[in-house]
Write a protein that holds these residues in place. Structure first.
Motif, PDB file in Angstrom:
ATOM      1  N   GLU A 131      -0.564   8.364  -3.245  1.00  0.00           N
ATOM      2  CA  GLU A 131       0.851   8.634  -3.015  1.00  0.00           C
ATOM      3  C   GLU A 131       1.100   9.137  -1.603  1.00  0.00           C
ATOM      4  N   ASP A 132       0.063   9.643  -0.951  1.00  0.00           N
ATOM      5  CA  ASP A 132       0.183  10.109   0.439  1.00  0.00           C
ATOM      6  C   ASP A 132      -0.152   9.008   1.451  1.00  0.00           C
ATOM      7  N   GLY A 133      -0.527   7.839   0.959  1.00  0.00           N
ATOM      8  CA  GLY A 133      -0.824   6.729   1.855  1.00  0.00           C
ATOM      9  C   GLY A 133      -2.259   6.670   2.324  1.00  0.00           C
ATOM     10  N   ASP A 134      -3.162   7.336   1.617  1.00  0.00           N
ATOM     11  CA  ASP A 134      -4.580   7.269   1.972  1.00  0.00           C
ATOM     12  C   ASP A 134      -5.217   6.024   1.372  1.00  0.00           C
ATOM     13  N   PHE A 135      -6.112   5.407   2.154  1.00  0.00           N
ATOM     14  CA  PHE A 135      -6.827   4.225   1.662  1.00  0.00           C
ATOM     15  C   PHE A 135      -7.836   4.655   0.607  1.00  0.00           C
ATOM     16  N   LEU A 136      -7.781   4.028  -0.575  1.00  0.00           N
ATOM     17  CA  LEU A 136      -8.708   4.363  -1.648  1.00  0.00           C
ATOM     18  C   LEU A 136      -9.747   3.279  -1.873  1.00  0.00           C
ATOM     19  N   ASP A 137      -9.311   2.022  -1.916  1.00  0.00           N
ATOM     20  CA  ASP A 137     -10.266   0.962  -2.235  1.00  0.00           C
ATOM     21  C   ASP A 137      -9.564  -0.383  -2.095  1.00  0.00           C
ATOM     22  N   ILE A 138     -10.368  -1.427  -2.166  1.00  0.00           N
ATOM     23  CA  ILE A 138      -9.823  -2.791  -2.236  1.00  0.00           C
ATOM     24  C   ILE A 138      -9.531  -3.095  -3.710  1.00  0.00           C
ATOM     25  N   GLY A 139      -8.322  -3.518  -3.974  1.00  0.00           N
ATOM     26  CA  GLY A 139      -7.942  -3.838  -5.352  1.00  0.00           C
ATOM     27  C   GLY A 139      -7.857  -5.328  -5.550  1.00  0.00           C
ATOM     28  N   ASN A 140      -6.817  -5.782  -6.208  1.00  0.00           N
ATOM     29  CA  ASN A 140      -6.560  -7.209  -6.399  1.00  0.00           C
ATOM     30  C   ASN A 140      -5.063  -7.439  -6.300  1.00  0.00           C
ATOM     31  N   CYS A 141      -4.689  -8.677  -6.282  1.00  0.00           N
ATOM     32  CA  CYS A 141      -3.281  -9.024  -6.091  1.00  0.00           C
ATOM     33  C   CYS A 141      -2.640  -9.566  -7.370  1.00  0.00           C
ATOM     34  N   ASN A 142      -3.261  -9.353  -8.535  1.00  0.00           N
ATOM     35  CA  ASN A 142      -2.681  -9.858  -9.784  1.00  0.00           C
ATOM     36  C   ASN A 142      -1.848  -8.806 -10.512  1.00  0.00           C
ATOM     37  N   GLY A 143      -1.702  -7.614  -9.905  1.00  0.00           N
ATOM     38  CA  GLY A 143      -0.855  -6.575 -10.489  1.00  0.00           C
ATOM     39  C   GLY A 143      -1.593  -5.485 -11.207  1.00  0.00           C
ATOM     40  N   THR A 144      -2.858  -5.689 -11.547  1.00  0.00           N
ATOM     41  CA  THR A 144      -3.584  -4.671 -12.300  1.00  0.00           C
ATOM     42  C   THR A 144      -4.055  -3.530 -11.411  1.00  0.00           C
ATOM     43  N   ARG A 145      -4.275  -3.812 -10.127  1.00  0.00           N
ATOM     44  CA  ARG A 145      -4.783  -2.765  -9.235  1.00  0.00           C
ATOM     45  C   ARG A 145      -4.530  -3.190  -7.793  1.00  0.00           C
ATOM     46  N   GLY A 146      -3.710  -2.413  -7.112  1.00  0.00           N
ATOM     47  CA  GLY A 146      -3.367  -2.737  -5.732  1.00  0.00           C
ATOM     48  C   GLY A 146      -1.879  -2.967  -5.595  1.00  0.00           C
ATOM     49  N   THR A 147      -1.245  -2.247  -4.690  1.00  0.00           N
ATOM     50  CA  THR A 147       0.209  -2.335  -4.534  1.00  0.00           C
ATOM     51  C   THR A 147       0.637  -2.804  -3.141  1.00  0.00           C
ATOM     52  N   TYR A 148      -0.289  -2.950  -2.188  1.00  0.00           N
ATOM     53  CA  TYR A 148       0.033  -3.410  -0.836  1.00  0.00           C
ATOM     54  C   TYR A 148      -0.963  -4.493  -0.410  1.00  0.00           C
ATOM     55  N   ARG A 149      -0.414  -5.475   0.262  1.00  0.00           N
ATOM     56  CA  ARG A 149      -1.247  -6.579   0.749  1.00  0.00           C
ATOM     57  C   ARG A 149      -1.414  -6.445   2.257  1.00  0.00           C
ATOM     58  N   VAL A 150      -2.643  -6.695   2.751  1.00  0.00           N
ATOM     59  CA  VAL A 150      -2.947  -6.576   4.182  1.00  0.00           C
ATOM     60  C   VAL A 150      -2.452  -7.822   4.913  1.00  0.00           C
ATOM     61  N   VAL A 151      -1.664  -7.619   5.966  1.00  0.00           N
ATOM     62  CA  VAL A 151      -1.154  -8.752   6.749  1.00  0.00           C
ATOM     63  C   VAL A 151      -1.810  -8.837   8.133  1.00  0.00           C
ATOM     64  N   SER A 152      -2.426  -7.748   8.607  1.00  0.00           N
ATOM     65  CA  SER A 152      -3.149  -7.807   9.878  1.00  0.00           C
ATOM     66  C   SER A 152      -4.139  -6.655   9.939  1.00  0.00           C
ATOM     67  N   VAL A 153      -5.226  -6.872  10.697  1.00  0.00           N
ATOM     68  CA  VAL A 153      -6.270  -5.865  10.895  1.00  0.00           C
ATOM     69  C   VAL A 153      -6.528  -5.777  12.393  1.00  0.00           C
ATOM     70  N   ASP A 154      -6.376  -4.592  12.978  1.00  0.00           N
ATOM     71  CA  ASP A 154      -6.493  -4.448  14.427  1.00  0.00           C
ATOM     72  C   ASP A 154      -7.324  -3.213  14.749  1.00  0.00           C
ATOM     73  N   TYR A 155      -8.488  -3.424  15.403  1.00  0.00           N
ATOM     74  CA  TYR A 155      -9.352  -2.302  15.758  1.00  0.00           C
ATOM     75  C   TYR A 155      -8.817  -1.553  16.975  1.00  0.00           C
ATOM     76  N   ASP A 156      -7.973  -2.218  17.771  1.00  0.00           N
ATOM     77  CA  ASP A 156      -7.412  -1.570  18.953  1.00  0.00           C
ATOM     78  C   ASP A 156      -6.175  -0.749  18.629  1.00  0.00           C
ATOM     79  N   GLN A 157      -5.836  -0.628  17.378  1.00  0.00           N
ATOM     80  CA  GLN A 157      -4.696   0.182  16.948  1.00  0.00           C
ATOM     81  C   GLN A 157      -3.388  -0.313  17.581  1.00  0.00           C
ATOM     82  N   GLY A 158      -3.261  -1.631  17.746  1.00  0.00           N
ATOM     83  CA  GLY A 158      -2.032  -2.183  18.297  1.00  0.00           C
ATOM     84  C   GLY A 158      -0.905  -2.134  17.285  1.00  0.00           C
TER      85      GLY A 158
END
Length: 247
Positions: A131-158
């Motif tokens: 609820e505070d926005g901390d990363f917990l784990d990789i879930g799934n996208c079928n609704g049973t576990r996971g509420t946000y989908r990753v759209v980009s990954v940036d190591y440079d913090q862009g």
């Protein structure tokens, strides 16, 4: 014995034979004309020119030997050349080494920067957050576990493609996210700004049951009339309306 007949001419009419003492001595024989010396000048000059040409081709030593033989007379003795000196073979001088400067690319020092760690999630995966926005784990996208989908990954913090979209930072990466809710599953919506999480028990107080999802809607006018719902929520970035049954 028969003698030859004598002459009938009287002695006083004959020719008086000369006295041997009065005769002039015979002249000595003339010496033979001198033989002109052989002119080897043109031959010698031609041979020298040939030697110089052969020296340019690297065969100077062989030509010099031929010149010595050519400069011997009929009796085998050496004959002087036109300038009065004996021919001496000229050594072949090799061309000087090339002094052209060549430039080489500057050496690039090896990098000592450590490789980044593997990203916590990949693009397209759905993740579980608190609820505070901390990363917990990789879930799934079928609704049973996971509420946000990753759209980009940036190591440079862009910045994310949508600067106002949700994102979290994990292991030095910035994960830009979008909500991903599924019909007929239950969730817990925050009051005000916050993070949506899965409901531990459907129909528990404060949970919502997703009845319909209308992307890009501005209100509830497009929500389904086939199923019962009692509340609707509109979110932006991206814009979507959720028609829900709230408990």
């Amino acid at each position: 014995m028969t003698l030859p007949p004598t002459s009938d001419v009287p002695d006083d009419q004959g020719v008086t034979p000369p006295d041997p003492g009065d005769a002039a001595p015979p002249s000595p024989p003339s010496p033979p004309p001198p033989v002109p010396p052989k002119n080897n000048g043109p031959l010698i000059i031609g041979v020298i020119a040939g030697v110089l040409a052969l020296c340019l081709l690297g065969t100077c030593v062989v030509a010099a030997g031929a010149l010595v033989v050519a400069n011997r007379g009929d009796d085998g003795r050496p004959v002087a050349v036109a300038d009065g000196t004996s021919p001496v073979p000229s050594p072949t001088t090799p061309p000087p080494p090339s002094t052209q400067e060549t430039s080489s690319p500057p050496e690039v020092p090896p990098t000592t920067e450590a490789a980044p760690p593997p990203p916590p999630a990949k693009i397209g995966q759905c993740i579980v957050v608190s609820e505070d926005g901390d990363f917990l784990d990789i879930g799934n996208c079928n609704g049973t576990r996971g509420t946000y989908r990753v759209v980009s990954v940036d190591y440079d913090q862009g910045a994310c493609a949508d600067p106002k979209s949700a994102y979290i930072s994990e292991d030095g990466y910035r994960l830009c996210l979008e909500r991903h809710l599924v019909r007929n599953y239950c969730y817990k919506f925050p009051k005000g700004n916050g993070w949506i999480v899965g409901a531990s028990k459907c129909k528990a107080k404060g949970t919502v049951h997703i009845v319909d999802i209308v992307p890009g809607a501005a209100n509830d006018k497009r929500c389904t009339r086939d199923y019962r719902w009692n509340r609707w929520y509109r979110f932006t970035h991206p814009t979507v309306v959720y028609c829900v049954m709230q408990y």
